[in-house]
Scaffold this motif. Structure first.
Motif, PDB file in Angstrom:
ATOM      1  N   ARG A 130     -98.804  43.761  60.823  1.00  0.00           N
ATOM      2  CA  ARG A 130     -98.676  44.376  59.153  1.00  0.00           C
ATOM      3  C   ARG A 130     -99.995  45.037  58.471  1.00  0.00           C
ATOM      4  N   GLN A 131    -100.412  45.180  59.586  1.00  0.00           N
ATOM      5  CA  GLN A 131    -101.231  46.290  59.195  1.00  0.00           C
ATOM      6  C   GLN A 131    -101.196  47.307  58.568  1.00  0.00           C
ATOM      7  N   GLY A 132    -101.950  47.823  57.707  1.00  0.00           N
ATOM      8  CA  GLY A 132    -101.796  49.898  57.515  1.00  0.00           C
ATOM      9  C   GLY A 132     -99.855  49.359  56.622  1.00  0.00           C
ATOM     10  N   GLU A 133     -99.355  51.123  57.123  1.00  0.00           N
ATOM     11  CA  GLU A 133     -97.877  50.979  56.502  1.00  0.00           C
ATOM     12  C   GLU A 133     -97.153  51.197  58.018  1.00  0.00           C
ATOM     13  N   PRO A 134     -96.272  51.128  57.841  1.00  0.00           N
ATOM     14  CA  PRO A 134     -95.075  51.897  58.670  1.00  0.00           C
ATOM     15  C   PRO A 134     -94.846  53.639  58.830  1.00  0.00           C
ATOM     16  N   VAL A 135     -94.908  53.519  59.897  1.00  0.00           N
ATOM     17  CA  VAL A 135     -94.025  55.563  59.832  1.00  0.00           C
ATOM     18  C   VAL A 135     -93.198  55.677  60.073  1.00  0.00           C
ATOM     19  N   ALA A 136     -92.127  56.261  59.678  1.00  0.00           N
ATOM     20  CA  ALA A 136     -90.536  56.490  59.902  1.00  0.00           C
ATOM     21  C   ALA A 136     -90.451  58.087  59.650  1.00  0.00           C
ATOM     22  N   ASP A 137     -90.320  58.556  60.321  1.00  0.00           N
ATOM     23  CA  ASP A 137     -89.670  59.861  59.788  1.00  0.00           C
ATOM     24  C   ASP A 137     -88.869  60.404  58.916  1.00  0.00           C
ATOM     25  N   VAL A 138     -87.169  59.063  60.277  1.00  0.00           N
ATOM     26  CA  VAL A 138     -86.170  60.170  59.963  1.00  0.00           C
ATOM     27  C   VAL A 138     -85.329  58.615  58.553  1.00  0.00           C
ATOM     28  N   ALA A 139     -84.236  58.535  57.649  1.00  0.00           N
ATOM     29  CA  ALA A 139     -83.945  58.182  57.543  1.00  0.00           C
ATOM     30  C   ALA A 139     -82.052  57.977  57.783  1.00  0.00           C
ATOM     31  N   ILE A 140     -81.496  57.024  58.105  1.00  0.00           N
ATOM     32  CA  ILE A 140     -80.370  56.771  58.324  1.00  0.00           C
ATOM     33  C   ILE A 140     -79.416  56.275  57.384  1.00  0.00           C
ATOM     34  N   TYR A 141     -78.392  57.466  56.198  1.00  0.00           N
ATOM     35  CA  TYR A 141     -77.401  56.981  55.096  1.00  0.00           C
ATOM     36  C   TYR A 141     -77.013  56.237  55.645  1.00  0.00           C
ATOM     37  N   LEU A 142     -76.776  54.492  54.910  1.00  0.00           N
ATOM     38  CA  LEU A 142     -75.603  53.925  55.101  1.00  0.00           C
ATOM     39  C   LEU A 142     -74.623  54.134  54.980  1.00  0.00           C
ATOM     40  N   PRO A 143     -73.817  54.159  55.630  1.00  0.00           N
ATOM     41  CA  PRO A 143     -72.101  54.346  54.605  1.00  0.00           C
ATOM     42  C   PRO A 143     -71.666  52.770  54.057  1.00  0.00           C
ATOM     43  N   GLN A 144     -72.118  52.759  52.911  1.00  0.00           N
ATOM     44  CA  GLN A 144     -71.457  52.180  52.006  1.00  0.00           C
ATOM     45  C   GLN A 144     -69.982  51.917  51.870  1.00  0.00           C
ATOM     46  N   ASP A 145     -69.346  53.176  51.707  1.00  0.00           N
ATOM     47  CA  ASP A 145     -68.733  52.915  50.679  1.00  0.00           C
ATOM     48  C   ASP A 145     -67.471  53.228  52.174  1.00  0.00           C
ATOM     49  N   ASP A 146     -67.427  53.720  52.591  1.00  0.00           N
ATOM     50  CA  ASP A 146     -66.503  54.137  54.241  1.00  0.00           C
ATOM     51  C   ASP A 146     -66.637  52.758  54.984  1.00  0.00           C
ATOM     52  N   ALA A 147     -67.476  52.235  54.775  1.00  0.00           N
ATOM     53  CA  ALA A 147     -67.707  50.511  55.496  1.00  0.00           C
ATOM     54  C   ALA A 147     -66.182  49.548  55.176  1.00  0.00           C
ATOM     55  N   LEU A 148     -66.779  49.441  53.512  1.00  0.00           N
ATOM     56  CA  LEU A 148     -65.978  48.863  52.350  1.00  0.00           C
ATOM     57  C   LEU A 148     -64.396  49.285  52.549  1.00  0.00           C
ATOM     58  N   GLY A 149     -64.350  50.802  52.293  1.00  0.00           N
ATOM     59  CA  GLY A 149     -62.757  51.333  52.615  1.00  0.00           C
ATOM     60  C   GLY A 149     -62.535  51.026  53.532  1.00  0.00           C
ATOM     61  N   ALA A 150     -63.253  50.871  54.895  1.00  0.00           N
ATOM     62  CA  ALA A 150     -62.530  50.457  55.735  1.00  0.00           C
ATOM     63  C   ALA A 150     -62.010  48.880  56.079  1.00  0.00           C
ATOM     64  N   SER A 151     -62.049  47.887  54.735  1.00  0.00           N
ATOM     65  CA  SER A 151     -62.280  46.751  55.580  1.00  0.00           C
ATOM     66  C   SER A 151     -60.974  46.362  55.684  1.00  0.00           C
ATOM     67  N   LYS A 152     -60.807  44.802  55.935  1.00  0.00           N
ATOM     68  CA  LYS A 152     -59.311  44.774  55.841  1.00  0.00           C
ATOM     69  C   LYS A 152     -59.128  42.705  55.538  1.00  0.00           C
ATOM     70  N   PRO A 153     -58.186  42.538  55.059  1.00  0.00           N
ATOM     71  CA  PRO A 153     -58.142  41.234  54.798  1.00  0.00           C
ATOM     72  C   PRO A 153     -58.350  40.474  55.249  1.00  0.00           C
ATOM     73  N   GLY A 154     -59.638  39.454  54.851  1.00  0.00           N
ATOM     74  CA  GLY A 154     -59.794  38.408  55.826  1.00  0.00           C
ATOM     75  C   GLY A 154     -61.653  38.482  56.455  1.00  0.00           C
ATOM     76  N   ASN A 155     -61.827  39.987  56.453  1.00  0.00           N
ATOM     77  CA  ASN A 155     -62.828  41.370  56.629  1.00  0.00           C
ATOM     78  C   ASN A 155     -63.038  42.213  56.308  1.00  0.00           C
ATOM     79  N   VAL A 156     -64.420  41.064  55.302  1.00  0.00           N
ATOM     80  CA  VAL A 156     -65.096  42.331  54.463  1.00  0.00           C
ATOM     81  C   VAL A 156     -66.581  42.512  54.962  1.00  0.00           C
ATOM     82  N   SER A 157     -66.872  43.432  54.963  1.00  0.00           N
ATOM     83  CA  SER A 157     -68.432  43.204  55.895  1.00  0.00           C
ATOM     84  C   SER A 157     -69.132  44.445  55.982  1.00  0.00           C
ATOM     85  N   ILE A 158     -70.429  45.100  55.034  1.00  0.00           N
ATOM     86  CA  ILE A 158     -70.660  46.065  55.069  1.00  0.00           C
ATOM     87  C   ILE A 158     -71.524  46.484  56.354  1.00  0.00           C
TER      88      ILE A 158
END
Length: 859
Positions: free
Chosen positions: A467-495
């Motif tokens: 918990r001390q200091g700050e986290p160091v992370a050089d890389v970020a992965i963009y979450l393809p939110q639109d793609d995830a929701l676009g692949a939804s099916k009836p009764g199955n909607v989750s990012i």
């Protein structure tokens, strides 16, 4: 601004886990001064102690046993408990959930915990997800389903189906197929149509309850799961369950109320979805409803907008109101913010405390989803639901299993452990007592409980440090939110439910093995204060919001690097589009790796302090590795042993990590190690002269080391066995450093490729399963994880030294000698509310010291 660790710690300890939120955040967020970092490491603050999920079954609890178990938790090094009420385990004696008796028991638990200086959290409902008898069909989680009715030629009307409670017709369509069907407005009982010579179909979109019941509910907690997007449903739960539970906290509010992962499966609708969709998306959803069920050219876009609307409603009508309600009660909202219905990574910002789960650190992870959000939004504590399904089957898990998973959780950003868990168990249950159907057991019915304080000290030490200091992370992965929701099916909607298909194990490995840490980021979090990463990766993204792409372009213009993996988003300009297999090589051309010399089994966490850099490095594999590690923060410094809190000089030489071993590397002003003293290696096997005693029985000469289960008379013995002998040492022995008692390295076990959910240490350990070591009557420490040795230097003297090694195994050996539990009467009365996991055909497990210990000098 730097803070004085000792002053803050003293203040926080006096408040006995009920500090103001501002003070708590101030402690966690503060960068420790170099002078206090090592002190905090050796004697970490109480606030970093692990918690335990305490299951009350029924509920059927006894006051005296409640008090006894709370005191035992404290003695075992736990910092408190999260109270959760589940299914009954007795036919008689249960009381209804939220009854006066139940509330009085909660009140006693809270008062006792406060007296003992322990933290109390409580689950805001019985079982999971939230719901119960107060949730009517009209308030229950709902979905839409498609009903098709044949419309014969020349028919002028069609009767509509009868409606059940909670159902209503959303829309009706008529046509030869779903692609060409036209919207019609139905009457109450039938639809009038123009006769045609052709057969057609009436398509009816019906809102209906999903029918999901609360899982693992207690007596009186049964009922429908609530609609997380319906304000009336959420308010009904808060007033009926939440307000009632709070009456038990007259001595002071709980530290937090808890919501488990969103598992309202099947949910894809709420009553005012059409009007909310129109308001938020700017067009009428009704004419497009059939595209939800059957694919059309623009179905993905409709499903994306549909899912985004659901996610916004969950944020506004569930997360925010519950968090606000908690504040009015003087407590906090701790939430596992992922699952069904959909929520976004950025939704995590709306809760006071965020928690994740998942032991595999090299795949898409809900725990990293949570820790990433916390990093982005400046929330310093990431708790983990830890050890769910650990070494599957109750009582199977051993201390090294705990360590092996704990390290994988910390590699994903966890710095607070919620052990899963502690089953309440009355004396009449016998030994080893009750267990939750899908969990390890962390209570004092487990023989290896003797080292629980040592295990918890490791977890507390690491939680405080990370918990001390700050986290160091050089890389970020963009979450393809639109793609995830676009692949939804009836009764199955989750990012998050879709992202495991898009953020592959290979993609994750390419980043980790190149020597980088990473966070996830979504559309909203691109503008979060913690988005300070150097590289942004777009993982196989096909669709991206134009406004989001503008933010990504701005990031690139400001000096950040953007990499599209395998393909660029449709219509977007991205300079770096590379195959997934080339990602590692590309990353090292863009920025300097943080750590070089890793293997796929070894991971790290980097924390940046004002005047120091701290690295946690863990071998998650079952074989020893020797690594030529190089750290970006420095070429020499020191390493700290998180098991015994010793500090050692490190001059850049290769690092050997035993199976499941972890170390800390420190660079900068926080160095505390003295100069290393090198002595010639010596070893003295301690083969003979040992005696052995089972429990309180008289000691007998030990014939040979090995599993005590080899003796059929001891095969079902679970408990403590004491090995003892006298060791004579000369002053020269002590001067040479012949003081380390070593038990061996263990043997790697084969890891099945088809193993199920859960984790364990795949190592046949030389100590089965934990040991306390006493020298001349005083406890010298414990041996419970790899590397299996202990330094006895402070306790040894010239002359004769009496060595006692008290070894404890698991409770499985006792259970394997008992008939399986018979739950037929329980099922007959309450229905089948759980299924025990991996509790059939139990066999005794190896137990004891597998080989003779050795006295040796440390290398």
């Amino acid at each position: 601004m730097e803070k004085n660790y000792k002053t803050e710690e003293t203040s926080m300890r006096k408040s006995a886990f009920w500090p103001s939120l501002a003070l708590a955040i101030g402690l966690y967020a503060a960068t420790a001064q170099s002078e206090s970092l090592y002190e905090g490491f050796t004697t970490p603050a109480d606030e970093a102690r692990p918690m335990v999920r305490w299951w009350w079954f029924g509920p059927n609890v006894d006051d005296a046993e409640l008090v006894r178990e709370i005191k035992a938790m404290k003695q075992g090094g736990f910092g408190g408990f999260e109270l959760a009420t589940l299914y009954p385990l007795t036919v008689d004696g249960n009381v209804p959930y939220l009854s006066d008796r139940h509330i009085e028991a909660v009140r006693l638990a809270n008062e006792t915990a406060r007296t003992e200086g322990l933290r109390v959290d409580i689950t805001l409902g019985s079982g999971w997800p939230f719901g119960g008898p107060h949730i009517t069909p009209e308030l229950a989680s709902s979905r839409v389903k498609l009903i098709k009715l044949p419309l014969p030629a020349r028919t002028t009307s069609v009767s509509l189906p009868d409606l059940n409670p909670g159902e209503r017709i959303v829309a009706s369509f008529i046509g030869t197929d779903a692609q060409t069907a036209e919207l019609v407005e139905p009457a109450t009982k039938d639809v009038a149509v123009c006769a045609t010579p052709d057969e057609r179909t009436v398509f009816i979109v019906l809102q209906t309850p999903t029918g999901q019941q609360v899982k693992r509910a207690s007596v009186g907690g049964e009922g429908y799961v609530l609609d997380h997007m319906n304000p009336a449903s959420v308010n009904a739960h808060l007033s009926t369950v939440g307000d009632r539970l709070m009456t038990a906290f007259s001595a002071g509010p709980p530290y937090a109320v808890f919501s488990d992962s969103l598992e309202a499966y099947g949910t894809d609708w709420t009553g005012d979805m059409l009007s909310e969709f129109q308001k938020r998306r700017g067009y009428d959803l009704k004419p497009h409803l059939l595209k939800w069920f059957e694919d059309a050219p623009d179905s993905a876009a409709i499903r994306r907008d549909w899912g985004l609307t659901l996610a916004e409603l969950v944020e506004e009508r569930y997360l925010t109101p519950v968090n606000d309600w908690a504040k009015t009660k003087g407590t906090r909202f701790r939430s596992q913010t992922y699952g069904h219905p959909p929520v976004r990574l950025s939704s995590v910002r709306l809760t006071d405390l965020a928690e994740g789960e998942g032991a595999d650190w090299r795949i898409f992870s809900r725990l990293r989803w949570i820790s990433s959000a916390n990093h982005l939004y400046g929330k310093p504590v990431t708790s983990a639901e830890a050890w769910t399904w650990l070494h599957q089957g109750a009582f199977q898990a051993a201390p090294i299993d705990i360590k092996s998973e704990a390290d994988t959780l910390m590699l994903q950003g966890a710095n607070q452990f919620i052990a899963h868990g502690w089953p309440y168990s009355p004396p009449e249950a016998g030994e080893p007592g009750w267990a939750m159907y899908a969990a390890a057991v962390f209570n004092d019915h487990n023989p290896w409980w003797i080292v629980m304080p040592d295990i918890n000290l490791y977890l507390q030490r690491m939680s405080w440090l990370l918990r001390q200091g700050e986290p160091v992370a050089d890389v970020a992965i963009y979450l393809p939110q639109d793609d995830a929701l676009g692949a939804s099916k009836p009764g199955n909607v989750s990012i998050d439910g879709q992202l495991g298909r898009r953020i592959s194990r290979t993609l994750t490995a390419q980043i980790l093995d190149a020597g980088f840490s990473f966070d996830y980021v979504d559309d909203q979090a691109l503008s979060a204060p913690g988005f300070r990463h150097k590289v942004l990766i777009l993982p196989k993204v096909t669709s991206i919001n134009p406004q989001t792409f503008k933010q990504i372009e701005a990031f690139e213009k400001a000096g950040g690097a953007v990499i599209a993996v395998d393909q660029a988003p449709t219509g977007a300009r991205v300079f770096n589009t590379i195959p997934e297999s080339d990602l590692s090589a590309k990353l090292v051309t863009l920025t300097t790796p943080d750590v070089i010399g890793l293997t796929p089994e070894v991971g790290f966490v980097h924390r940046k302090l004002n005047d120091s850099d701290l690295y946690f490095v863990a071998n998650t594999g079952n074989r020893a590795v020797t690594l030529p590690l190089k750290f970006r923060a420095g070429s020499s410094g020191q390493w700290w042993n998180p098991i015994d809190a010793t500090a050692h000089i490190w001059g850049g030489e290769p690092v050997t990590l035993a199976p499941y071993e972890s170390r800390l590397f420190v660079f900068g002003a926080a160095d505390k190690a003295g100069p290393a003293k090198r002595t010639p290696p010596q070893r003295r096997p301690l083969d003979g002269g040992w005696s052995i005693a089972f429990g309180d029985q008289p000691a007998k000469p030990l014939a040979t080391f090995g599993s005590w289960t080899d003796d059929p008379a001891k095969a079902h013995y679970s408990g403590i066995v004491t090995y003892s002998r006298t060791v004579k040492l000369t002053p020269a022995d002590l001067a040479a450093g012949l003081t380390r008692l070593s038990f061996g390295e263990g043997t790697p076990e084969s890891i099945p490729s088809d193993r199920r959910t859960g984790s364990q240490a795949w190592l046949s350990a030389p100590v089965r399963d934990a040991a306390e070591v006493f020298v001349n009557g005083k406890r010298a420490g414990a041996v419970w994880t790899s590397p299996f040795f202990i330094d006895l230097k402070p306790h040894l003297t010239a002359g004769n030294n009496r060595i006692e090694i008290r070894v404890a195994n698991t409770a499985i050996n006792t259970l394997s000698g008992q008939p399986p539990a018979n739950y037929s009467a329980l099922t007959a009365k309450y229905g089948e509310r759980f299924t025990p996991q991996n509790m059939n055909n139990l066999k005794p497990l190896p137990s004891g010291l597998m080989q003779a210990p050795v006295l040796e000098t440390a290398p």
